[in-house]
Write an enzyme that holds these catalytic residues in place. Structure first.
Site, PDB file in Angstrom:
ATOM      1  N   CYS A 142       0.833  -1.210   0.000  1.00 15.51           N
ATOM      2  CA  CYS A 142       0.000   0.000   0.000  1.00 15.51           C
ATOM      3  C   CYS A 142       0.870   1.263   0.000  1.00 15.51           C
ATOM      4  O   CYS A 142       0.611   2.210  -0.749  1.00 15.51           O
ATOM      5  CB  CYS A 142      -0.920  -0.005   1.206  1.00 15.51           C
ATOM      6  SG  CYS A 142      -0.092  -0.408   2.757  1.00 15.51           S
ATOM      7  N   HIS A 196      10.889   0.490   2.694  1.00  9.89           N
ATOM      8  CA  HIS A 196       9.989   1.051   1.681  1.00  9.89           C
ATOM      9  C   HIS A 196      10.758   1.642   0.486  1.00  9.89           C
ATOM     10  O   HIS A 196      10.321   1.514  -0.659  1.00  9.89           O
ATOM     11  CB  HIS A 196       9.084   2.118   2.313  1.00  9.89           C
ATOM     12  CG  HIS A 196       8.321   1.595   3.490  1.00  9.89           C
ATOM     13  ND1 HIS A 196       8.777   1.707   4.791  1.00  9.89           N
ATOM     14  CD2 HIS A 196       7.146   0.920   3.558  1.00  9.89           C
ATOM     15  CE1 HIS A 196       7.912   1.149   5.619  1.00  9.89           C
ATOM     16  NE2 HIS A 196       6.909   0.660   4.902  1.00  9.89           N
ATOM     17  N   GLY A 197      11.883   2.301   0.780  1.00  9.78           N
ATOM     18  CA  GLY A 197      12.672   2.887  -0.321  1.00  9.78           C
ATOM     19  C   GLY A 197      13.137   1.818  -1.299  1.00  9.78           C
ATOM     20  O   GLY A 197      12.863   1.919  -2.513  1.00  9.78           O
ATOM     21  N   HIS A 222      -2.353   5.400   6.677  1.00 11.05           N
ATOM     22  CA  HIS A 222      -0.958   5.848   6.848  1.00 11.05           C
ATOM     23  C   HIS A 222      -0.893   7.334   6.479  1.00 11.05           C
ATOM     24  O   HIS A 222      -1.741   7.846   5.734  1.00 11.05           O
ATOM     25  CB  HIS A 222      -0.021   5.127   5.882  1.00 11.05           C
ATOM     26  CG  HIS A 222       0.009   3.636   5.998  1.00 11.05           C
ATOM     27  ND1 HIS A 222       0.433   2.975   7.110  1.00 11.05           N
ATOM     28  CD2 HIS A 222      -0.294   2.663   5.090  1.00 11.05           C
ATOM     29  CE1 HIS A 222       0.400   1.656   6.896  1.00 11.05           C
ATOM     30  NE2 HIS A 222      -0.057   1.445   5.678  1.00 11.05           N
ATOM     31  N   GLN A 303      -4.633   1.982   3.622  1.00 12.57           N
ATOM     32  CA  GLN A 303      -3.871   0.742   3.430  1.00 12.57           C
ATOM     33  C   GLN A 303      -4.734  -0.422   2.968  1.00 12.57           C
ATOM     34  O   GLN A 303      -4.266  -1.308   2.257  1.00 12.57           O
ATOM     35  CB  GLN A 303      -3.140   0.375   4.731  1.00 12.57           C
ATOM     36  CG  GLN A 303      -4.008  -0.187   5.860  1.00 12.57           C
ATOM     37  CD  GLN A 303      -4.742   0.885   6.653  1.00 12.57           C
ATOM     38  OE1 GLN A 303      -4.576   2.075   6.397  1.00 12.57           O
ATOM     39  NE2 GLN A 303      -5.550   0.472   7.629  1.00 12.57           N
TER      40      GLN A 303
HETATM   41  P1  NAD Z   1      -5.593 -10.863   6.051  1.00 10.04           P
HETATM   42  O1  NAD Z   1      -5.005 -11.618   7.169  1.00 10.04           O
HETATM   43  O2  NAD Z   1      -6.616  -9.818   6.335  1.00 10.04           O
HETATM   44  O3  NAD Z   1      -6.234 -11.865   4.982  1.00 10.04           O
HETATM   45  C1  NAD Z   1      -5.584 -13.022   4.564  1.00 10.04           C
HETATM   46  C2  NAD Z   1      -6.601 -14.136   4.450  1.00 10.04           C
HETATM   47  O4  NAD Z   1      -5.954 -15.307   3.928  1.00 10.04           O
HETATM   48  C3  NAD Z   1      -7.217 -14.531   5.797  1.00 10.04           C
HETATM   49  O5  NAD Z   1      -8.616 -14.672   5.631  1.00 10.04           O
HETATM   50  C4  NAD Z   1      -6.560 -15.875   6.118  1.00 10.04           C
HETATM   51  O6  NAD Z   1      -7.401 -16.711   6.874  1.00 10.04           O
HETATM   52  C5  NAD Z   1      -6.352 -16.429   4.717  1.00 10.04           C
HETATM   53  N1  NAD Z   1      -5.337 -17.489   4.621  1.00 10.04           N
HETATM   54  C6  NAD Z   1      -4.363 -17.811   5.487  1.00 10.04           C
HETATM   55  N2  NAD Z   1      -3.642 -18.842   5.014  1.00 10.04           N
HETATM   56  C7  NAD Z   1      -4.186 -19.191   3.819  1.00 10.04           C
HETATM   57  C8  NAD Z   1      -3.903 -20.180   2.842  1.00 10.04           C
HETATM   58  N3  NAD Z   1      -2.901 -21.047   3.009  1.00 10.04           N
HETATM   59  N4  NAD Z   1      -4.673 -20.244   1.725  1.00 10.04           N
HETATM   60  C9  NAD Z   1      -5.693 -19.375   1.543  1.00 10.04           C
HETATM   61  N5  NAD Z   1      -6.006 -18.413   2.444  1.00 10.04           N
HETATM   62  C10 NAD Z   1      -5.267 -18.312   3.553  1.00 10.04           C
HETATM   63  O7  NAD Z   1      -4.357 -10.250   5.252  1.00 10.04           O
HETATM   64  P2  NAD Z   1      -4.383  -8.972   4.302  1.00 10.04           P
HETATM   65  O8  NAD Z   1      -4.223  -7.754   5.122  1.00 10.04           O
HETATM   66  O9  NAD Z   1      -5.531  -9.069   3.361  1.00 10.04           O
HETATM   67  O10 NAD Z   1      -3.013  -9.156   3.528  1.00 10.04           O
HETATM   68  C11 NAD Z   1      -2.881 -10.002   2.403  1.00 10.04           C
HETATM   69  C12 NAD Z   1      -1.670  -9.591   1.600  1.00 10.04           C
HETATM   70  O11 NAD Z   1      -1.872  -8.232   1.161  1.00 10.04           O
HETATM   71  C13 NAD Z   1      -0.339  -9.584   2.362  1.00 10.04           C
HETATM   72  O12 NAD Z   1       0.698  -9.877   1.465  1.00 10.04           O
HETATM   73  C14 NAD Z   1      -0.203  -8.144   2.812  1.00 10.04           C
HETATM   74  O13 NAD Z   1       1.125  -7.755   3.038  1.00 10.04           O
HETATM   75  C15 NAD Z   1      -0.789  -7.425   1.602  1.00 10.04           C
HETATM   76  N6  NAD Z   1      -1.300  -6.083   1.870  1.00 10.04           N
HETATM   77  C16 NAD Z   1      -2.011  -5.827   3.000  1.00 10.04           C
HETATM   78  C17 NAD Z   1      -2.444  -4.535   3.239  1.00 10.04           C
HETATM   79  C18 NAD Z   1      -3.193  -4.174   4.484  1.00 10.04           C
HETATM   80  O14 NAD Z   1      -3.016  -3.073   4.965  1.00 10.04           O
HETATM   81  N7  NAD Z   1      -4.015  -5.031   5.034  1.00 10.04           N
HETATM   82  C19 NAD Z   1      -2.183  -3.519   2.310  1.00 10.04           C
HETATM   83  C20 NAD Z   1      -1.517  -3.834   1.127  1.00 10.04           C
HETATM   84  C21 NAD Z   1      -1.055  -5.123   0.926  1.00 10.04           C
END
Ligand code: NAD
Length: 356
Positions: A142, A196-197, A222, A303
């Site tokens: 994000c 981040h950079g 953020h 985010q």
């Molecule tokens: P989250 O924990 O909210 O959601 C992840 C989901 O995947 C959960 O429902 C979990 O139960 C499920 N899960 C766990 N293991 C699994 C598996 N083996 N197979 C299928 N599903 C499974 O996480 P999120 O915040 O949505 O983050 C997901 C990705 O996005 C990460 O890489 C994170 O870094 C990235 N991301 C998150 C944000 C944020 O702020 N939340 C922002 C940008 C990017």
């Protein structure tokens, strides 16, 4: 129609699934979940085919009275592309499954850049994903998405000599009850620069950028404190004009009275945004200042949602279905990206006909 499967149905996954479901050229194959919780219930209510992410746990869904369309492997087999939205690091474990069925995959910012063929931001490097030998991309985090969207027009118009960014990061998402810090402010990471950079360098390898991270006990958004040394000395008005032409950048006019992330989220909810999502970078218009060639501004990043339009564009780019302009325009139109305020400063300052 592009068949899209979403593996992992949490914060990002549920938003990606909704966005896929509204695209004219995509069909949601289904979503894969690990357990039958409230999010699984929401998927069922929306009529999304639900797959068991972990085969051993399929019985738990049946016991909870939730019908499954199959196991994640079935979804991967059927889909033209999978968007992997599992927690950081789990995507890497899933790569082998996608490769087994030759299913191209879009990963998220929590995965390492080395996992994929290309890191992706629609505005900055769409074509990095369209090459024939690219089977996997990573929509950058994000924060990196927000920085890439901002740096892209600045680079094109003025050149960027150096970027220095302090990222004031939310401690956790609203639903992450287990996260802290509580009543604290952490240099995080304490080492400088933060990761981040280097992550921005996966999108713009030649940008000279230093980033510092701070974590605060907030969940909404953020906040980035930005200083970019440009290759020119434009006026602040010219920079505002440049940024306001970008649909995924929203310049928050002072007249709105929005003075923080809380009111930004209220504004989003008042405009009827689903889940109060803010897909755009929110740049405080009056913070945009230029001293010589140094640009300063504050921007806030939601985010939970700024990466959603990027995931949709990544699907099209990976399958080489559309060019950047067409894909971004379709995504923006279907989702409603491109916030405008009635108090938009530029329109307010339009001189009425007949006046000097
Ligand atoms: P989250 O924990 O909210 O959601 C992840 C989901 O995947 C959960 O429902 C979990 O139960 C499920 N899960 C766990 N293991 C699994 C598996 N083996 N197979 C299928 N599903 C499974 O996480 P999120 O915040 O949505 O983050 C997901 C990705 O996005 C990460 O890489 C994170 O870094 C990235 N991301 C998150 C944000 C944020 O702020 N939340 C922002 C940008 C990017």
């Amino acid at each position: 129609m592009i068949q899209v499967g979403v593996n992992g149905y949490g914060t990002i996954g549920k938003r990606v699934a909704d966005a896929v479901a509204t695209q004219p050229d995509m069909k949601l194959t289904g979503v894969a979940k690990t357990r039958p919780n409230y999010e699984a219930e929401a998927a069922v209510r929306k009529g999304y085919p639900l797959y068991a992410a972990v085969p051993d746990r399929a019985d738990r869904f049946r016991e909870a009275g939730i019908d499954l369309a199959g196991e994640a492997e079935d979804m991967v087999m059927t889909a033209d592309v999978v968007v992997d939205t599992t927690p950081s690091g789990i995507g890497a474990d899933n790569l082998e499954l996608y490769e087994r069925y030759d299913t191209p995959a879009v990963f998220q910012g929590g995965e390492d850049g080395s996992l994929v063929d290309a890191s992706f931001n629609a505005r900055a490097n769409y074509d990095a994903a369209t090459a024939e030998d690219v089977d996997s991309v990573r929509v950058v985090s994000c924060n990196t998405t927000g920085l890439s969207r901002l740096l892209a027009p600045l680079r094109e118009e003025y050149g960027v000599e150096k970027a220095r960014i302090t990222l004031v990061r939310r401690g956790g998402d609203p639903g992450q009850t287990s996260r802290g810090p509580i009543n604290d402010i952490l240099p995080d990471p304490v080492e400088i620069p933060s990761h981040h950079g280097p992550d921005v360098n996966t999108i713009f390898p030649d940008v000279d950028i230093d980033t510092l991270g701070v974590k605060v006990p907030a969940t909404l958004m953020h906040l980035h404190s930005v200083n970019v040394t440009l290759g020119a000395e434009p006026s602040a008005a010219a920079v505002r004009e440049l940024l306001s032409a970008e649909p995924r950048l929203f310049l928050v006019p002072e007249e709105t009275g929005i003075d923080g992330t809380g009111k930004l989220k209220e504004f989003a909810m008042d405009t009827g945004r689903p889940r109060g999502d803010l897909w755009e970078n929110c740049i405080w218009e009056d913070s945009v200042s230029v001293e010589g060639s140094d640009l300063y501004l504050f921007q806030s990043i939601h985010q939970e949602s700024d990466v959603i339009p990027e995931n949709i564009d990544a699907v099209r780019a990976l399958l080489d279905r559309e060019d950047r302009e067409t894909s971004m325009a379709t995504t923006d139109e279907t989702l409603g990206v491109g916030l405008e305020s009635l108090f938009d400063g530029r329109r307010q300052r339009v001189v009425p006909k007949g006046d000097d």
